[in-house]
Write a protein that holds these residues in place. Structure first.
Motif, PDB file in Angstrom:
ATOM      1  N   GLY A 114       0.869  -1.171   0.000  1.00  0.00           N
ATOM      2  CA  GLY A 114       0.000   0.000   0.000  1.00  0.00           C
ATOM      3  C   GLY A 114       0.903   1.216   0.000  1.00  0.00           C
ATOM      4  O   GLY A 114       2.137   1.089  -0.014  1.00  0.00           O
ATOM      5  N   THR A 161       1.646  -4.236   3.822  1.00  0.00           N
ATOM      6  CA  THR A 161       0.462  -4.317   4.679  1.00  0.00           C
ATOM      7  C   THR A 161       0.672  -5.268   5.847  1.00  0.00           C
ATOM      8  O   THR A 161      -0.040  -5.185   6.849  1.00  0.00           O
ATOM      9  CB  THR A 161      -0.749  -4.779   3.851  1.00  0.00           C
ATOM     10  OG1 THR A 161      -0.440  -6.053   3.226  1.00  0.00           O
ATOM     11  CG2 THR A 161      -1.068  -3.772   2.757  1.00  0.00           C
ATOM     12  N   PRO A 212      -2.722   1.578   5.091  1.00  0.00           N
ATOM     13  CA  PRO A 212      -3.400   1.268   3.828  1.00  0.00           C
ATOM     14  C   PRO A 212      -3.393  -0.225   3.540  1.00  0.00           C
ATOM     15  O   PRO A 212      -2.433  -0.939   3.872  1.00  0.00           O
ATOM     16  CB  PRO A 212      -2.580   2.047   2.787  1.00  0.00           C
ATOM     17  CG  PRO A 212      -1.237   2.204   3.406  1.00  0.00           C
ATOM     18  CD  PRO A 212      -1.461   2.308   4.882  1.00  0.00           C
ATOM     19  N   GLU A 231      -4.062   0.235  -1.788  1.00  0.00           N
ATOM     20  CA  GLU A 231      -4.722   1.446  -1.321  1.00  0.00           C
ATOM     21  C   GLU A 231      -3.721   2.569  -1.066  1.00  0.00           C
ATOM     22  O   GLU A 231      -2.531   2.334  -0.855  1.00  0.00           O
ATOM     23  CB  GLU A 231      -5.506   1.172  -0.035  1.00  0.00           C
ATOM     24  CG  GLU A 231      -6.682   0.246  -0.209  1.00  0.00           C
ATOM     25  CD  GLU A 231      -7.437   0.026   1.087  1.00  0.00           C
ATOM     26  OE1 GLU A 231      -8.581  -0.442   1.017  1.00  0.00           O
ATOM     27  OE2 GLU A 231      -6.888   0.321   2.168  1.00  0.00           O
TER      28      GLU A 231
END
Length: 228
Positions: A34, A68, A94, A98
């Motif tokens: 992310g 992540t 995130p 994302e």
């Protein structure tokens, strides 16, 4: 001998295929990625996450990748010579693919040797959804927005401003009330959304032929009504 050479050639071809595999086909180290998007009003500012250097702001933003499944960051810091350092907390991680936005506003540092006229200094930071919008405080032009912000320096002991106005050609003018004054070294954020001016749709007038036909029908109806 020929079989040995053939085996070597096959091994070499397989090795080349593995080397030429795209990076996307290789599993990421530590899990999926992310990003944090660190938005800042000063280009060239250095960004740190938990005191680890991540890069510099370019074109108003720096994207910091994060796994992540890795250890979450707790804090971030943005700094540049001549500006006050910004310290913030990282409150979210995130997910895969994302992007989580973080915002930092840097204000110029007043030189210690410069005389302060009228008292200590604070700032208003005007956030606008469009660039190159003109900002006025009590009808005094303070500048135009760049990368969505404009920092306005004020003296804490000066006469307080009452209103602020933001204008741009093609957009509706925004006027707001200033109900808070910054203290020494403080920043007060003001947020503005400018809406485009929409031109009302005009109905096209009837053509002469249509208008004449309508009059003719009305006349025929009138004559028919008299005969009855």
């Amino acid at each position: 001998m020929q079989s040995v050479l053939r085996n070597l050639m096959i091994f070499s071809l397989l090795a080349c295929c593995f080397i030429l595999l795209p990076s996307s086909a290789q599993p990421p180290i530590g899990g999926d990625n992310g990003w944090y998007a660190v938005n800042c009003n000063v280009n060239g500012a250095d960004v740190y996450f938990d005191n680890e250097y991540q890069g510099t702001i370019e074109a108003g933003v720096l994207y910091v990748p994060i796994y992540t499944t890795g250890t979450p960051y707790q804090t971030f810091r943005v700094e540049k010579d001549g500006y006050t350092t910004y310290n913030g907390e990282v409150t979210s991680v995130p997910g895969k693919g994302e992007v989580f936005d973080l915002y930092a506003t840097l204000n110029p540092v007043q030189p210690a040797t410069a005389p302060i006229i009228g008292g200590d200094i604070g700032w208003y930071t005007v956030h606008v959804n469009v660039d190159w919008a003109t900002v006025q405080f009590d009808n005094e032009v303070k500048g135009v927005t760049s990368q969505g912000v404009l920092s306005v320096e004020v003296y804490t002991t000066g006469t307080p401003y009452r209103t602020y106005t933001v204008t741009k050609e093609g957009y509706q003018t925004y006027t707001g009330t200033i109900d808070r004054y910054p203290g020494k070294g403080e920043t007060v954020d003001l947020y503005v959304t400018l809406n485009p001016i929409t031109t009302p749709t005009q109905t096209a007038p009837f053509s002469p032929a249509v208008a004449g036909g309508a009059l003719l029908i009305a006349g025929l109806l009138l004559v028919a009504g008299r005969k009855n």
